[in-house]
Design a protein around this motif. Structure first.
Motif, short mmCIF file in Angstrom:
data_model
loop_
_atom_site.label_atom_id
_atom_site.label_comp_id
_atom_site.label_asym_id
_atom_site.label_seq_id
_atom_site.Cartn_x
_atom_site.Cartn_y
_atom_site.Cartn_z
N SER A 1 0.94 -1.12 -0.19
CA SER A 1 0.08 -0.06 -0.06
C SER A 1 0.81 1.24 0.08
CB SER A 1 -0.84 -0.09 1.36
OG SER A 1 -1.47 1.28 1.56
N ASN A 2 0.64 2.33 -1.16
CA ASN A 2 1.52 3.43 -1.07
C ASN A 2 1.30 4.22 0.01
OD1 ASN A 2 3.16 2.68 -3.38
ND2 ASN A 2 1.66 3.67 -4.96
N HIS A 3 0.04 4.31 0.64
CA HIS A 3 -0.53 5.02 1.69
C HIS A 3 0.35 4.86 2.82
CE1 HIS A 3 -3.70 6.45 -1.11
NE2 HIS A 3 -4.15 7.44 -0.10
N SER A 4 0.35 3.41 3.06
CA SER A 4 0.96 2.89 4.08
C SER A 4 2.58 3.17 4.21
CB SER A 4 0.75 1.48 4.22
OG SER A 4 -0.67 1.23 4.69
N VAL A 5 3.11 2.84 2.99
CA VAL A 5 4.67 3.42 2.83
C VAL A 5 4.79 4.76 3.28
CG1 VAL A 5 6.31 3.40 1.13
CG2 VAL A 5 4.83 1.40 1.08
N ILE A 6 4.12 5.56 2.59
CA ILE A 6 4.24 6.99 2.86
C ILE A 6 4.32 7.33 4.47
CG2 ILE A 6 3.24 9.36 2.45
CD1 ILE A 6 2.62 8.41 -0.16
N ALA A 7 3.11 6.82 5.09
CA ALA A 7 2.60 7.05 6.40
C ALA A 7 3.85 6.20 7.35
CB ALA A 7 1.31 6.09 6.91
N GLY A 8 4.13 5.06 7.02
CA GLY A 8 5.20 4.62 7.68
C GLY A 8 6.73 5.39 7.61
N ALA A 9 7.02 5.82 6.25
CA ALA A 9 8.09 6.65 6.15
C ALA A 9 7.98 7.94 6.87
CB ALA A 9 8.39 6.90 4.95
N SER A 10 7.01 8.58 6.92
CA SER A 10 6.68 9.84 7.65
C SER A 10 6.97 9.63 8.97
CB SER A 10 5.31 10.48 7.06
OG SER A 10 5.39 10.58 5.64
N ALA A 11 6.14 8.69 9.51
CA ALA A 11 6.24 8.47 11.00
C ALA A 11 7.66 8.10 11.57
CB ALA A 11 5.22 7.47 11.36
N MET A 12 8.32 7.70 10.78
CA MET A 12 9.90 7.21 11.14
C MET A 12 10.51 8.54 11.03
SD MET A 12 12.23 5.39 12.27
CE MET A 12 11.91 3.66 12.03
N ALA A 13 10.34 9.29 10.11
CA ALA A 13 11.35 10.49 9.84
C ALA A 13 10.92 11.51 10.97
CB ALA A 13 11.21 11.02 8.50
N ILE A 14 9.46 11.79 11.11
CA ILE A 14 8.78 12.74 12.05
C ILE A 14 9.41 12.44 13.54
CG2 ILE A 14 6.68 13.57 13.12
CD1 ILE A 14 5.69 13.42 10.37
N TRP A 15 9.32 11.17 13.94
CA TRP A 15 9.60 10.68 15.16
C TRP A 15 11.28 10.89 15.44
CZ3 TRP A 15 13.12 6.32 16.69
CH2 TRP A 15 12.76 5.94 18.41
N ALA A 16 12.09 10.98 14.37
CA ALA A 16 13.47 10.96 14.53
C ALA A 16 13.60 12.48 14.86
CB ALA A 16 14.17 10.48 13.09
N ALA B 1 6.08 -1.35 7.11
CA ALA B 1 7.49 -1.57 7.36
C ALA B 1 8.33 -1.37 6.37
CB ALA B 1 7.45 -3.45 7.50
N LEU B 2 7.84 -1.27 5.02
CA LEU B 2 8.90 -0.97 3.96
C LEU B 2 9.30 0.59 4.08
CD1 LEU B 2 10.26 -1.20 1.35
CD2 LEU B 2 8.07 -0.94 0.28
N GLY B 3 8.22 1.47 4.23
CA GLY B 3 8.36 3.06 4.69
C GLY B 3 9.24 3.09 5.67
N ALA B 4 8.85 2.39 6.98
CA ALA B 4 9.68 2.97 7.82
C ALA B 4 11.39 2.29 7.77
CB ALA B 4 9.27 1.96 9.16
N LEU B 5 11.36 1.20 7.16
CA LEU B 5 12.64 0.82 6.86
C LEU B 5 13.77 1.58 5.86
CD1 LEU B 5 12.28 -3.04 7.25
CD2 LEU B 5 13.75 -1.57 8.66
N VAL B 6 12.89 2.08 5.00
CA VAL B 6 13.49 2.77 3.86
C VAL B 6 14.00 4.15 4.40
CG1 VAL B 6 13.47 4.01 1.49
CG2 VAL B 6 12.70 1.48 1.75
#
Length: 163
Positions: free
Chosen positions: A76-91, A127-132
């Protein structure tokens, strides 16, 4: 169109607003966090082309309009963007990061609820979004010297936060 179908897209706007807010405090880091999201999205598009999984809305009713054929389900692209954004924002900002994590989970769940993705699509996407996003942060941190970025504007603090 229900509030759920609007919400699946609106949550991406919430991430954009969080990045905009963080831009004023962490300019370069916020930019690099956004770059990680873009790389995660591009990666998910490549995976979609390889896997080519049909969407659940092709075989059963859904609350949302089913995307055109050829717009694959996994991940899911929405989930990839959400996971990547959450990881970056959390950092960048721990408190906003928790809010972003809840938003990411809500965005992923909403894609299943409206019937355009399977559960494994959104879990893999998160998972993919957060890991990338994390991987991009690690690579940038290794490539750039701290004196180039300044102590207050290092690319991420992901590594120290994940330990």
């Amino acid at each position: 169109m229900t509030w759920l179908t609007v919400g699946t897209d609106a949550v991406l706007g919430v991430f954009a607003l969080m990045f905009a807010f963080l831009w004023f405090q962490f300019r370069l880091r916020a930019f690099l966090g956004g770059a990680g999201v873009v790389v995660a999205y591009a990666t998910s598009e490549v995976v979609k082309l390889v896997v080519q999984e049909e969407r659940p809305c092709r075989t059963r009713p859904s609350l949302a309009e089913c995307p055109e054929p050829g717009d694959w389900s996994f991940p899911s692209n929405h989930s990839v963007i959400a996971g990547a954004s959450a990881m970056a924002i959390w950092a960048l900002h721990r408190t906003l990061g928790w809010v972003a994590a809840v938003c990411a989970l809500a965005a992923a769940a909403s894609r299943v609820v409206v019937g355009v993705h399977y559960v494994h699509d959104v879990l893999a996407g998160l998972a993919l979004g957060a890991l990338v996003s994390w991987g991009v942060a690690v690579l940038v941190k290794k490539k750039l010297q701290p004196k180039q970025l300044g102590n207050a504007d290092a690319p991420t603090v992901v590594m120290s936060r994940l330990r």
